[in-house]
Design a protein around this motif. Structure first.
Motif, short mmCIF file in Angstrom:
data_model
loop_
_atom_site.label_atom_id
_atom_site.label_comp_id
_atom_site.label_asym_id
_atom_site.label_seq_id
_atom_site.Cartn_x
_atom_site.Cartn_y
_atom_site.Cartn_z
N ASP A 181 0.81 -1.22 0.00
CA ASP A 181 0.00 0.00 0.00
C ASP A 181 0.84 1.27 0.00
OD1 ASP A 181 -2.43 -1.38 0.04
OD2 ASP A 181 -2.36 -1.58 2.23
N GLU A 182 2.17 1.14 -0.01
CA GLU A 182 3.01 2.32 0.03
C GLU A 182 2.88 3.12 -1.26
OE1 GLU A 182 7.38 2.97 1.71
OE2 GLU A 182 7.43 2.17 -0.34
N ALA A 183 2.84 4.45 -1.13
CA ALA A 183 2.74 5.33 -2.30
C ALA A 183 3.49 6.62 -2.01
CB ALA A 183 1.28 5.64 -2.62
N LYS A 184 4.06 7.19 -3.05
CA LYS A 184 4.82 8.43 -2.91
C LYS A 184 3.88 9.62 -3.02
CE LYS A 184 9.29 10.31 -4.24
NZ LYS A 184 10.52 10.04 -5.03
N ILE A 185 4.05 10.56 -2.11
CA ILE A 185 3.20 11.74 -2.11
C ILE A 185 3.98 13.02 -2.35
CG2 ILE A 185 3.31 12.16 0.40
CD1 ILE A 185 0.26 12.76 0.22
N ALA A 186 5.30 12.98 -2.14
CA ALA A 186 6.14 14.16 -2.35
C ALA A 186 7.47 13.74 -2.95
CB ALA A 186 6.36 14.91 -1.04
N ALA A 187 7.93 14.50 -3.93
CA ALA A 187 9.20 14.22 -4.60
C ALA A 187 10.15 15.39 -4.38
CB ALA A 187 8.98 14.01 -6.09
N LEU A 188 11.44 15.08 -4.47
CA LEU A 188 12.45 16.09 -4.16
C LEU A 188 13.62 15.98 -5.13
CD1 LEU A 188 13.50 16.86 -0.53
CD2 LEU A 188 15.25 16.70 -2.29
N GLY A 189 14.08 17.12 -5.62
CA GLY A 189 15.25 17.16 -6.48
C GLY A 189 15.93 18.51 -6.35
N LEU A 190 17.24 18.52 -6.25
CA LEU A 190 17.99 19.75 -6.01
C LEU A 190 19.15 19.88 -6.98
CD1 LEU A 190 18.25 19.52 -2.12
CD2 LEU A 190 16.71 21.02 -3.39
N ARG A 191 19.64 21.10 -7.10
CA ARG A 191 20.89 21.38 -7.80
C ARG A 191 21.70 22.32 -6.91
NH1 ARG A 191 23.41 21.48 -13.02
NH2 ARG A 191 25.55 22.12 -12.53
N VAL A 192 22.98 22.04 -6.75
CA VAL A 192 23.88 22.91 -5.98
C VAL A 192 24.86 23.54 -6.94
CG1 VAL A 192 25.56 23.05 -4.11
CG2 VAL A 192 23.65 21.43 -3.94
N ARG A 193 24.98 24.86 -6.85
CA ARG A 193 25.94 25.59 -7.68
C ARG A 193 26.58 26.68 -6.82
NH1 ARG A 193 23.90 27.46 -13.41
NH2 ARG A 193 24.18 25.24 -13.77
N ASN A 194 27.90 26.65 -6.72
CA ASN A 194 28.64 27.62 -5.92
C ASN A 194 28.13 27.71 -4.48
OD1 ASN A 194 30.23 28.34 -8.18
ND2 ASN A 194 28.66 29.80 -8.86
N GLY A 195 27.80 26.55 -3.93
CA GLY A 195 27.36 26.51 -2.54
C GLY A 195 25.93 26.91 -2.31
N CYS A 196 25.17 27.11 -3.39
CA CYS A 196 23.76 27.53 -3.26
C CYS A 196 22.87 26.53 -4.01
CB CYS A 196 23.56 28.93 -3.84
SG CYS A 196 24.49 30.21 -2.97
N THR A 197 21.66 26.38 -3.53
CA THR A 197 20.74 25.40 -4.12
C THR A 197 19.58 26.06 -4.84
OG1 THR A 197 19.31 25.23 -2.17
CG2 THR A 197 21.21 23.78 -2.25
N TYR A 198 19.03 25.32 -5.80
CA TYR A 198 17.75 25.65 -6.38
C TYR A 198 17.04 24.34 -6.75
CZ TYR A 198 20.41 25.53 -10.86
OH TYR A 198 21.23 25.20 -11.91
N HIS A 199 15.88 24.43 -7.38
CA HIS A 199 14.90 23.34 -7.46
C HIS A 199 14.36 23.10 -6.04
CE1 HIS A 199 15.52 22.66 -11.70
NE2 HIS A 199 16.82 22.53 -11.52
N GLY A 200 13.70 21.98 -5.78
CA GLY A 200 13.10 21.84 -4.46
C GLY A 200 12.19 20.63 -4.33
#
Length: 209
Positions: free
Chosen positions: A133-152
């Motif tokens: 019955d397990e299902a995914k409800i939230a996904a996550l993906g990031l990018r790090v550039r020069n010590g800073c992140t974006y995406h989410g």
């Protein structure tokens, strides 16, 4: 300390992605962090390691090769997306700890509505249910550039889930997905978007003791 929150409404994926890249490239040491709350028209996005074999069927939804981590996912109306534009060096955070905190914000938000959720070892994101019955409800993906992140992070709220059947979500064959509406939580995306933003602020910027 907290992040500046920007509510973007419904906007195409590509220009928002380019805006994230531009914001990150122009950051200075004192640039405040930002959280962008947005909703996208239907789009599949492939991460840097994404393999097109995980696109199972052509359903006339555009595919974008993104620069985030991870495999393939789907974004569409009724899904809350929070892009986390953060200075990791200033926060003293590593990527693993940032992932853990973002996941914790989703777990706490769902717990506030009596929905029990959990992480899965080696598979970033948040899941509900157990076993078959397990299902995914939230996904996550990031990018790090020069010590800073974006995406989410994206949280499925009240959307058409059928496009997920055209892919192996996050690269996992047969992975089930769900959303808050199907778990009995009858709140619209704009409300849960505000609540998730608040939860992220709490876990990313805890009070200093």
């Amino acid at each position: 300390m907290s992040a500046c929150v920007r509510t973007l409404g419904r906007r195409d994926y590509l220009p928002v992605w380019r805006d994230m890249q531009a914001f990150t490239a122009c950051r200075e040491a004192g640039t405040p962090d930002e959280l962008w709350c947005v909703e996208h028209p239907p789009v599949f996005t492939l991460g840097l390691a994404g393999r097109r074999e995980h696109l199972l069927h052509d359903i006339d939804v555009p595919v974008v090769d993104s620069d985030r981590g991870g495999q393939v996912t789907y974004h569409g109306p009724g899904q809350v997306i929070i892009y986390t534009l953060l200075d990791l060096r200033r926060a003293g955070l590593g990527v693993r700890e940032l992932v853990r905190r973002i996941e914790q914000a989703v777990i706490e938000l769902l717990a506030d509505h009596d929905i029990r959720s959990q992480r899965r070892e080696g598979a970033p994101g948040i899941y509900v249910g157990t076993g078959a019955d397990e299902a995914k409800i939230a996904a996550l993906g990031l990018r790090v550039r020069n010590g800073c992140t974006y995406h989410g992070v994206s949280l499925n709220v009240d959307m058409d889930l059928s496009p997920f059947a055209a892919i192996n979500p996050c690269g996992y064959s047969g992975l089930r997905v769900t959303q808050t509406r199907d778990l009995g939580l009858d709140l619209p995306p704009e409300v849960l978007g505000r609540q998730l933003t608040d939860a992220l602020q709490r876990v990313l910027y805890p009070p200093r003791t």
